[in-house]
Scaffold this motif. Structure first.
Motif, PDB file in Angstrom:
ATOM      1  N   ILE A   1      -0.280  -0.746 -11.254  1.00 25.47           N
ATOM      2  CA  ILE A   1       0.542  -1.888 -10.324  1.00 25.47           C
ATOM      3  C   ILE A   1      -0.084  -3.105 -10.197  1.00 25.47           C
ATOM      4  O   ILE A   1       0.609  -4.268  -9.941  1.00 25.47           O
TER       5      ILE A   1
ATOM      6  N   VAL B   1       2.142   1.740  -3.655  1.00 33.08           N
ATOM      7  CA  VAL B   1       0.987   2.294  -4.114  1.00 33.08           C
ATOM      8  C   VAL B   1       0.938   3.713  -4.135  1.00 33.08           C
ATOM      9  O   VAL B   1       0.730   4.669  -5.163  1.00 33.08           O
TER      10      VAL B   1
ATOM     11  N   ARG C   1       0.759  -1.198  -0.115  1.00 30.72           N
ATOM     12  CA  ARG C   1      -0.003   0.079   0.042  1.00 30.72           C
ATOM     13  C   ARG C   1       0.859   1.255   0.057  1.00 30.72           C
ATOM     14  O   ARG C   1       0.586   2.201  -0.684  1.00 30.72           O
TER      15      ARG C   1
ATOM     16  N   THR D   1       1.633   6.714  -6.888  1.00 25.80           N
ATOM     17  CA  THR D   1       0.788   7.524  -7.330  1.00 25.80           C
ATOM     18  C   THR D   1       0.921   8.889  -7.106  1.00 25.80           C
ATOM     19  O   THR D   1       0.805   9.858  -8.051  1.00 25.80           O
TER      20      THR D   1
ATOM     21  N   PRO E   1      -2.827   2.982  -9.772  1.00 23.82           N
ATOM     22  CA  PRO E   1      -3.030   1.487  -8.993  1.00 23.82           C
ATOM     23  C   PRO E   1      -3.392   0.252  -9.827  1.00 23.82           C
ATOM     24  O   PRO E   1      -2.964  -0.725  -9.492  1.00 23.82           O
TER      25      PRO E   1
END
Length: 390
Positions: A64, A19, A16, A23, A61
């Motif tokens: 990924i 990500v 997380r 981003t 996301p």
């Protein structure tokens, strides 16, 4: 520090964080591209770029999680607006890093085609279309190569780490097996020695019990055998138990109880002192001392043969013969009567007689062989051959 971070941060949290950081970073690049396009386009194009910028940031996301699908969408959207170029470039790099080369190549080709379409209807100011297309193709090719190299390097490092882990486990297994084999050997030595000492002690005690009228010097000699055998048994037992229960498992294990053929006279004298009749036929005996391993194995064979004769054929004479020379090997022959009881080395009421089984294994480990049988006249025969290199 890196290991501590990996231990404190579970995989799902690290993913997380990755990500979010990706981003945010790509969002900044998209915002920079959007700012550059605001002042050079019509209001319709500006609103289109704003919309595609939001879509591009939301696409990170997906890239990924599903690099191929995200890369395809990025390649299609980059044909409409230059603000999608950072995400499309990231998709090529990430797909090459995580997916097979053919998927990464498809994403790179689609991204380059999208850039070609974009350059055709939204040309870059101050740069010809040919140079624009060449630069974008080179950029996407470089990202494809970089990601492929990174994937190959990661696979190589993982293979090396796995090989190192397997080599370490194999080494630990070998060390454990060697340690277990060494301690098993010590336990086998202990069986041979204690059986010999205790049988001497029992024979001497039996002589004192059943011949109380024997001369004082005979009784004194038997008592001396009992005392010496008990003391030796305790000493050797303490020595081996210390080795088996050592606190340091990596400490070297010394060679215990290393008797050889040179110690056979003392072994025979101990047996005779306990009342056992032992006759030695050494006319053809070896004139030189054999190698240490052969000598130790031969000593144990003779020791176990005398012990078995005392246990299973008490009162019968034992004949011992040795012959050998370098190159031809060492031969050991033991003969004794069996009377009406169990054969020496055969099954006894107390158990299956594992002493000779252990001796056969010991001889095999030394590269030799051992056989035993009872002939038609009731005499027990034990024959062994051990290698003796020149």
């Amino acid at each position: 520090m890196h290991a501590v971070t990996r231990a404190l941060c579970p995989p799902w949290m690290r993913r997380r964080v990755w990500v979010v950081l990706s981003t945010v970073a790509l969002g900044l690049l998209v915002g920079t591209g959007l700012y550059a396009s605001v002042g050079s386009g019509t209001p319709a194009l500006v609103w289109a770029d704003v919309t595609l910028a939001v879509v591009a940031v939301a696409l990170v996301p997906l890239v990924i999680a599903r690099p191929l699908a995200g890369g395809v969408l990025g390649g299609l959207l980059v044909a409409v607006s230059p603000v999608v170029t950072p995400v499309a470039s990231f998709a090529v790099l990430f797909t090459a890093r995580r997916r097979p080369f053919r998927q990464a190549l498809a994403v790179a080709l689609l991204g380059a085609a999208g850039e070609a379409v974009q350059g055709a209807w939204r040309p870059m100011p101050g740069l010809s279309y040919g140079w624009w297309f060449l630069l974008m193709t080179v950029a996407f090719g470089a990202l494809l190569g970089w990601g492929t190299w990174a994937q190959a390097r990661h696979a190589l490092l993982e293979a090396l780490r796995d090989r190192a882990r397997r080599a370490e486990r194999e080494q630990e297994r070998r060390v454990a097996e060697a340690r277990a084999a060494e301690r098993t050997r010590i336990a086998r030595e202990m069986h041979d020695v204690l059986a010999h000492r205790l049988s001497l002690l029992a024979a001497a005690a039996g002589a004192m019990e059943y011949r109380p009228d024997a001369p004082p010097e005979r009784l004194s000699a038997a008592a001396g055998v009992i005392r010496t055998s008990a003391h030796q048994a305790l000493t050797e037992l303490r020595e081996v138990v210390t080795l088996l229960r050592g606190d340091d498992p990596d400490a070297p294990v010394d060679e215990p109880l290393g008797q050889t053929l040179a110690d056979l006279p003392r072994l025979v004298e101990e047996a005779r002192a306990a009342g056992q009749r032992v006759e030695i036929d050494d006319v053809r005996g070896p004139s030189v001392e054999p190698p240490a391993r052969t000598g130790r194995t031969a000593y144990r064979i003779v020791q176990e043969a005398l012990t078995n004769a005392r246990k299973h054929a008490d009162g019968h004479a034992v004949t011992l013969a040795l012959a050998g020379a370098p190159g031809s090997g060492l031969r050991i022959a033991v003969r004794n009567g069996t009377g009406g009881g169990p054969a020496a080395g055969g099954p006894s009421p107390a158990g299956p007689g594992s002493g000779l089984i252990g001796l056969a294994e010991r001889a095999a480990l030394a590269g030799g062989r051992l056989t035993h049988h009872v002939d038609d006249t009731g005499r027990f025969h034990l024959d062994a051959w051990l290698p003796w290199s020149r």
